[in-house]
Design a protein around this motif. Structure first.
Motif, PDB file in Angstrom:
ATOM      1  N   THR A  96      -4.373  -7.699 -10.790  1.00  0.00           N
ATOM      2  CA  THR A  96      -4.101  -6.660 -11.773  1.00  0.00           C
ATOM      3  C   THR A  96      -3.068  -5.729 -11.132  1.00  0.00           C
ATOM      4  OG1 THR A  96      -5.790  -5.170 -10.888  1.00  0.00           O
ATOM      5  CG2 THR A  96      -6.494  -6.726 -12.621  1.00  0.00           C
ATOM      6  N   ALA A  97      -2.487  -4.869 -11.933  1.00  0.00           N
ATOM      7  CA  ALA A  97      -1.521  -3.917 -11.374  1.00  0.00           C
ATOM      8  C   ALA A  97      -2.185  -3.047 -10.309  1.00  0.00           C
ATOM      9  CB  ALA A  97      -0.933  -3.063 -12.490  1.00  0.00           C
ATOM     10  N   ASP A  98      -3.407  -2.596 -10.572  1.00  0.00           N
ATOM     11  CA  ASP A  98      -4.109  -1.757  -9.594  1.00  0.00           C
ATOM     12  C   ASP A  98      -4.341  -2.491  -8.275  1.00  0.00           C
ATOM     13  OD1 ASP A  98      -4.243   0.525 -11.143  1.00  0.00           O
ATOM     14  OD2 ASP A  98      -6.246   0.081 -11.922  1.00  0.00           O
ATOM     15  N   LEU A  99      -4.690  -3.761  -8.349  1.00  0.00           N
ATOM     16  CA  LEU A  99      -4.933  -4.529  -7.128  1.00  0.00           C
ATOM     17  C   LEU A  99      -3.642  -4.718  -6.332  1.00  0.00           C
ATOM     18  CD1 LEU A  99      -7.013  -5.957  -5.399  1.00  0.00           C
ATOM     19  CD2 LEU A  99      -6.696  -8.009  -6.817  1.00  0.00           C
ATOM     20  N   LEU A 101      -1.086  -2.633  -6.324  1.00  0.00           N
ATOM     21  CA  LEU A 101      -0.806  -1.330  -5.722  1.00  0.00           C
ATOM     22  C   LEU A 101      -1.682  -1.094  -4.497  1.00  0.00           C
ATOM     23  CD1 LEU A 101      -0.441   0.883  -8.908  1.00  0.00           C
ATOM     24  CD2 LEU A 101       1.394   0.048  -7.416  1.00  0.00           C
ATOM     25  N   ASP A 102      -2.949  -1.460  -4.585  1.00  0.00           N
ATOM     26  CA  ASP A 102      -3.864  -1.303  -3.454  1.00  0.00           C
ATOM     27  C   ASP A 102      -3.401  -2.153  -2.272  1.00  0.00           C
ATOM     28  OD1 ASP A 102      -6.023  -0.507  -1.911  1.00  0.00           O
ATOM     29  OD2 ASP A 102      -7.528  -1.504  -3.148  1.00  0.00           O
ATOM     30  N   ASP A 105      -0.326  -0.577  -0.710  1.00  0.00           N
ATOM     31  CA  ASP A 105      -0.724   0.647  -0.024  1.00  0.00           C
ATOM     32  C   ASP A 105      -1.300   0.304   1.354  1.00  0.00           C
ATOM     33  OD1 ASP A 105      -1.536   3.525   0.205  1.00  0.00           O
ATOM     34  OD2 ASP A 105      -3.546   2.647   0.083  1.00  0.00           O
TER      35      ASP A 105
END
Length: 132
Positions: A96-99, A101-102, A105
């Protein structure tokens, strides 16, 4: 696949304004090819690999899968060389986009950079049709 020490990566990953660009859509499977880029340096191929995908066959062996899960649990990232490409191993079966980004990071922190110096460019599809 062989482990990669973040300290063996190019120095510019820790000091430059870095962009990770997906070369395919997130919905293309457990492997998303990408590139780490910055001004005036040679780009580094850098893929994301969801290590828990197991059908029709496991995408990684148990050692790599365990390394990915252990690092993730401790807020870190497990890096490997896969066919000459830096690969960020991530627990899960898809992205997912959040994954994404994580994962980036965690890579930034691993090379001593601030996440503020990292940007991510995603693709919505693989170019063969509408997103599913």
């Amino acid at each position: 696949m062989t482990p990669v020490d973040p300290f063996d990566l190019p120095d510019w990953l820790g000091i430059a304004e870095v962009t990770w660009t997906a070369q395919a859509g997130l919905r293309t499977g457990p492997l998303v090819a990408g590139m780490l880029e910055a001004a005036d340096v040679e780009a580094v191929p850098c893929d994301l690999l969801a290590v828990d995908e197991a059908y029709p066959a496991p995408v990684v062996d148990d050692e790599v899968r365990l390394g990915a899960h252990q690092a993730w649990r401790h807020g870190e990232v497990h890096l490997v060389d896969r066919a000459g490409r830096l690969t960020i191993t991530v627990p899960g079966t898809a992205f997912t986009a959040d994954l994404v980004l994580d994962a980036l990071d965690r890579l930034a922190r691993a090379v001593g950079a601030s996440a503020e110096r990292y940007a991510v460019r995603l693709r919505l599809t693989d170019g063969r049709g509408p997103a599913r």
